[in-house]
Design an enzyme around this catalytic site. Structure first.
Site, short mmCIF file in Angstrom:
data_model
loop_
_atom_site.label_atom_id
_atom_site.label_comp_id
_atom_site.label_asym_id
_atom_site.label_seq_id
_atom_site.Cartn_x
_atom_site.Cartn_y
_atom_site.Cartn_z
CB CYS A 42 -21.17 -67.33 -40.52
SG CYS A 42 -22.24 -68.68 -40.00
CG HIS A 43 -22.94 -70.73 -43.81
ND1 HIS A 43 -23.21 -70.67 -42.45
CD2 HIS A 43 -23.08 -72.04 -44.15
CE1 HIS A 43 -23.50 -71.87 -42.00
NE2 HIS A 43 -23.43 -72.74 -43.02
N GLY A 89 -25.20 -66.80 -42.73
CA GLY A 89 -26.58 -67.26 -42.81
C GLY A 89 -26.78 -68.09 -44.07
NE ARG A 90 -32.11 -70.84 -44.05
CZ ARG A 90 -33.36 -70.80 -44.46
NH1 ARG A 90 -33.71 -71.38 -45.59
NH2 ARG A 90 -34.27 -70.19 -43.76
CD GLU A 108 -27.86 -72.69 -48.68
OE1 GLU A 108 -27.06 -73.59 -48.34
OE2 GLU A 108 -29.06 -72.73 -48.41
CE1 TYR A 142 -21.65 -73.36 -37.17
CE2 TYR A 142 -22.07 -74.82 -39.03
CZ TYR A 142 -22.20 -74.52 -37.68
OH TYR A 142 -22.88 -75.37 -36.85
#
Length: 195
Positions: free
Chosen positions: A119-120, A89-90, A93, A139
């Site tokens: 993923c991330h 997800g976000r 980051e 990802y």
């Protein structure tokens, strides 16, 4: 089965399935999982986002559920944990900008404890410098960060259901890979599930 103590690093807009499913699954098989977020305490929540693959150039994003934390970030002693989980997800980051988060991830990398990232999530591993010489899935948009950090990016299969193990790292591209990713993580943990 030996119960493992597992740390999960999350933040607002963590991917819904990538936090909920592994958290519940690891508890279901008997492990002790502590989900923490920088700046938050046990009982507080993070918002989640649902990422879906609907034929666009990248994933779509929709509001998910609220996820309740069950441990305090400020109390984390990484030496007390056997393994680390980093959902996507976000969240990865921006939580990678927190020096304490990087310090925690570096501990798991240096100690060669099992780390599962999806993923991330590998963004956080790359920022902490624990991917050099390893092969990782993520990802696809995370490929440049993995390679700049000295890792080798392994592309996903067409259905995003694959996962890979490289040393102490278990990685996969997105939530459709949960069965493979979680199975490989449990194997790395030494968890045996009898039929």
């Amino acid at each position: 089965m030996a119960v493992k103590k597992i740390l999960m690093l999350v933040g607002d807009y963590v991917e819904d399935y990538e936090v909920m499913v592994p958290f519940q699954m690891l508890l279901m098989v008997g492990h002790d999982v502590h989900a923490v977020c920088p700046g938050k305490k046990s009982g507080e929540q993070v918002r989640t986002a649902i990422h879906d693959f609907e034929g666009d150039q990248t994933y779509s994003e929709k509001p998910g559920h609220n996820f309740t934390l069950n441990a305090n970030f400020d109390d984390v002693d990484p030496a007390a944990y056997d393994a680390l989980v980093v959902p996507g997800g976000r969240a990865p980051e921006y939580i990678r900008l927190n020096p304490r988060v990087i310090e925690i991830v570096k501990h798991f990398g240096a100690a060669k404890k099992p780390i599962a990232a999806i993923c991330h999530g590998p963004q956080l591993l790359a920022a902490a410098g624990v991917v050099s010489g390893c092969s990782l899935m993520a990802y696809p948009a995370v490929q440049p960060e993995i390679e700049l950090a000295g890792g080798t990016y392994v592309g996903p299969n067409e259905t995003f259901t694959s996962a890979t193990v490289s040393g102490n790292l278990v990685t996969s591209p997105a939530w459709p890979a949960h069965p493979e990713w979680i199975r490989k993580f449990l194997e790395l943990l030494g968890t045996k599930i009898e039929p």
